[in-house]
Write an enzyme that holds these catalytic residues in place. Structure first.
Site, mmCIF file in Angstrom:
data_model
loop_
_atom_site.group_PDB
_atom_site.id
_atom_site.type_symbol
_atom_site.label_atom_id
_atom_site.label_comp_id
_atom_site.label_asym_id
_atom_site.label_seq_id
_atom_site.Cartn_x
_atom_site.Cartn_y
_atom_site.Cartn_z
ATOM 1 N N GLU A 172 0.849 -1.201 0.000
ATOM 2 C CA GLU A 172 0.000 0.000 0.000
ATOM 3 C C GLU A 172 0.878 1.242 0.000
ATOM 4 O O GLU A 172 0.638 2.190 -0.735
ATOM 5 C CB GLU A 172 -0.834 0.038 1.284
HETATM 6 O O1 LIG Z 1 -11.584 6.292 -3.853
HETATM 7 C C1 LIG Z 1 -11.370 7.106 -2.972
HETATM 8 N N1 LIG Z 1 -11.516 8.421 -3.177
HETATM 9 C C2 LIG Z 1 -11.265 9.331 -2.209
HETATM 10 N N2 LIG Z 1 -10.861 9.011 -0.981
HETATM 11 C C3 LIG Z 1 -10.716 7.712 -0.702
HETATM 12 C C4 LIG Z 1 -10.950 6.717 -1.660
HETATM 13 N N3 LIG Z 1 -10.700 5.564 -1.111
HETATM 14 C C5 LIG Z 1 -10.319 5.810 0.180
HETATM 15 N N4 LIG Z 1 -10.320 7.117 0.425
HETATM 16 C C6 LIG Z 1 -9.935 7.767 1.687
HETATM 17 O O2 LIG Z 1 -9.290 6.797 2.515
HETATM 18 C C7 LIG Z 1 -9.681 6.979 3.859
HETATM 19 C C8 LIG Z 1 -10.320 5.714 4.359
HETATM 20 O O3 LIG Z 1 -9.388 4.685 4.356
HETATM 21 P P1 LIG Z 1 -9.762 3.186 4.008
HETATM 22 O O4 LIG Z 1 -11.218 2.922 4.148
HETATM 23 O O5 LIG Z 1 -9.169 2.862 2.678
HETATM 24 O O6 LIG Z 1 -9.052 2.424 5.189
HETATM 25 P P2 LIG Z 1 -7.772 1.472 5.193
HETATM 26 O O7 LIG Z 1 -6.824 2.022 4.168
HETATM 27 O O8 LIG Z 1 -7.235 1.582 6.595
HETATM 28 O O9 LIG Z 1 -8.290 0.113 4.861
HETATM 29 C C9 LIG Z 1 -10.634 8.169 3.855
HETATM 30 O O10 LIG Z 1 -9.869 9.319 4.139
HETATM 31 C C10 LIG Z 1 -11.146 8.214 2.468
HETATM 32 O O11 LIG Z 1 -11.499 9.549 2.116
HETATM 33 CA CA LIG Z 2 -6.961 2.741 1.930
#
Ligand SMILES: O=c1[nH]cnc2c1ncn2[C@@H]1O[C@H](COP(=O)(O)OP(=O)(O)O)[C@@H](O)[C@H]1O
Ligand SMILES: [Ca+2]
Length: 456
Positions: A172
């Site tokens: 990531e």
């Molecule tokens: O496609 C996207 N467009 C805009 N922001 C996104 C997108 N995907 C994730 N985010 C951002 O990523 C964050 C949420 O992280 P995620 O749900 O991916 O958790 P993780 O990376 O810990 O699994 C939020 O700030 C959200 O705005």
């Molecule tokens: Ca993410």
């Protein structure tokens, strides 16, 4: 994405981010994911598609890519992308895996409409989950993934063998770093001055940068270093994903509720919340009751002390980053934009101390900010503590907080590689080998580095 860069696409751009671990310590990106007819012969113009799911802790997102290949000699170009997302993420269905897979199916139905029926069988579909699933027990995560796989298999699309899985945390970080540095032109030409990246997700957070000093490599634990080759250069990156340090997981940790067996009716309190607040919150399939300190202290000072317990001494602090500037996104962007520290559209440039200033302003006037989110004070205070006490950034460290949609596009780095032409990639093996040569990730760089030093 700058349209001038679009032509730098590779034929396999849509073939997912499988990150297949090979038998050695190498990580291969694409093995087994090649749809058979990527390089059509005698085709004048050929359109093809790829479907990628990013299963984040807070939501599931679908990217449906369209590529056009104008002639057999040319590489395909990205023509368009359809994007949709749903909340909550898969991990919210930890105890109802079928229901979780239903959310994926609904998104996949969009692809049925978007992809012409005669191409369904040639269109690969892939889902990569991040920290939400990493936090679940192996059993629950696997149950979700196998339900998703069933949904894929019942669909008319091409389902590669490893199409559904959990993405390695270090990947990531690397993806984000490549994306930012490619888009800012740092990976091509001379005088490369790369910028580090900070991604704050819901359940995990990543820090990635290219160390400039030998000292940093020496002082860094081996599993924080990953090297890869791209455009004939080798990059040794510092990258780490901290599980449980995403913004939402940090809320639970601050409340003392992370990884707790929650007893019915149990209430979690914090000085970071409005005094009179009593509410419920669902995360990772669990319901939490939480509220303010009705009698005790509230405000920035006690809140900072609470949050400090979550981060202090828990993260590796590379000296080198103290003076460098970083590119920050995801929740760094969301919270900075929510509080007008930056513009929603344009993003902006901040210093670490700006988050602290805003945290003080919000936490010491909680009644005023209550309507936005009861967690605003806690979130800003956590971001401040994470940056200062967690990673060890200075107050005046500069952060570029820009929201570029491409940053959230987990496939984007694949679009940058031009590892082979269609002629070279006529066979499946040819493609795998070409990709191999173009892009390798090595684990345990430190071991290698030390070996080299000894040899010298
Ligand atoms: O496609 C996207 N467009 C805009 N922001 C996104 C997108 N995907 C994730 N985010 C951002 O990523 C964050 C949420 O992280 P995620 O749900 O991916 O958790 P993780 O990376 O810990 O699994 C939020 O700030 C959200 O705005
Ligand atoms: Ca993410």
């Amino acid at each position: 994405m700058a349209s001038s860069r679009l032509p730098i696409l590779i034929a396999l751009a849509f073939s997912s981010l499988p990150f297949v671990l090979s038998h050695s310590n190498r990580v291969m990106w694409f093995q087994d994911f090649f749809p058979p007819n990527v390089c059509p012969i005698n085709a004048k113009a050929n359109t093809f598609y790829g479907i990628m799911f990013d299963a984040g802790s807070t939501g599931t997102r679908i990217h449906i890519y369209t590529f056009v290949q104008k002639s057999p000699e040319n590489l395909p170009e990205l023509e368009g992308e359809i994007f949709e997302s749903v909340k909550p993420g898969l991990s919210a269905y930890a105890d109802q895996p079928e229901k979780g897979a239903e959310t994926v199916k609904k998104l996949l139905d969009m692809a049925i409409d978007a992809v012409p029926p005669h191409l369904w069988k040639k269109t690969p579909v892939v889902l990569k989950a991040t920290a939400g699933l990493r936090l679940l027990s192996e059993e629950k995560a696997q149950a979700l993934l196998s339900e998703v796989k069933e949904v894929f298999e019942e669909s008319p699309f091409l389902v590669p063998e490893d199409s559904v899985g959990i993405m390695d945390g270090s990947h990531e970080g690397i993806l984000a770093w490549i994306t930012v540095n490619f888009l800012t032109g740092q990976l091509s030409g001379q005088n490369q001055q790369t910028v580090g990246t900070l991604d704050l997700g819901g359940a995990s957070t990543q820090i990635t940068f290219l160390p400039r000093f030998e000292e940093t490599l020496k002082e860094t634990p081996g599993d924080f270093l990953t090297s890869f080759e791209m455009f004939n250069s080798t990059y040794k990156l510092y990258t780490h994903s901290y599980l449980g340090f995403g913004l939402k997981a940090a809320r639970l940790a601050t409340l003392g509720a992370l990884n707790m067996e929650v007893v019915d009716g149990q209430m979690f309190h914090s000085s970071c919340l409005p005094r009179q607040l009593e509410a419920e919150w669902h995360f990772g399939g669990v319901k939490y009751r939480y509220g303010g300190n009705k009698e005790g202290e509230t405000g920035f000072k006690p809140c900072y002390l609470e949050v400090l317990k979550v981060v202090k001494g828990k993260l590796h602090q590379p000296d080198e980053i103290r003076g460098s500037s970083f590119y920050a996104f995801s929740y760094y962007y969301d919270r900075a934009a929510d509080t007008n520290l930056i513009d929603y559209e344009q993003g902006g440039v901040l210093e670490v101390r700006d988050f602290e200033r805003k945290a003080k302003e919000v936490c010491d006037n909680m009644e005023r900010y209550n309507s936005a989110s009861p967690f605003l004070c806690m979130d800003l205070t956590y971001i401040t503590a994470l940056l200062k006490e967690g990673f060890g950034f200075r107050d005046n460290t500069v952060l570029q907080v820009n929201q570029r949609k491409e940053l959230q596009n987990p496939l984007l780095p694949l679009l940058f590689f031009k590892p082979f032409t269609c002629h070279e990639a006529d066979t499946h093996k040819g493609r795998v080998d070409a990709i191999h040569k173009a892009f390798l990730i090595h684990k345990n760089v430190k071991g290698k580095y030390q070996e080299k030093k000894k040899q010298k």
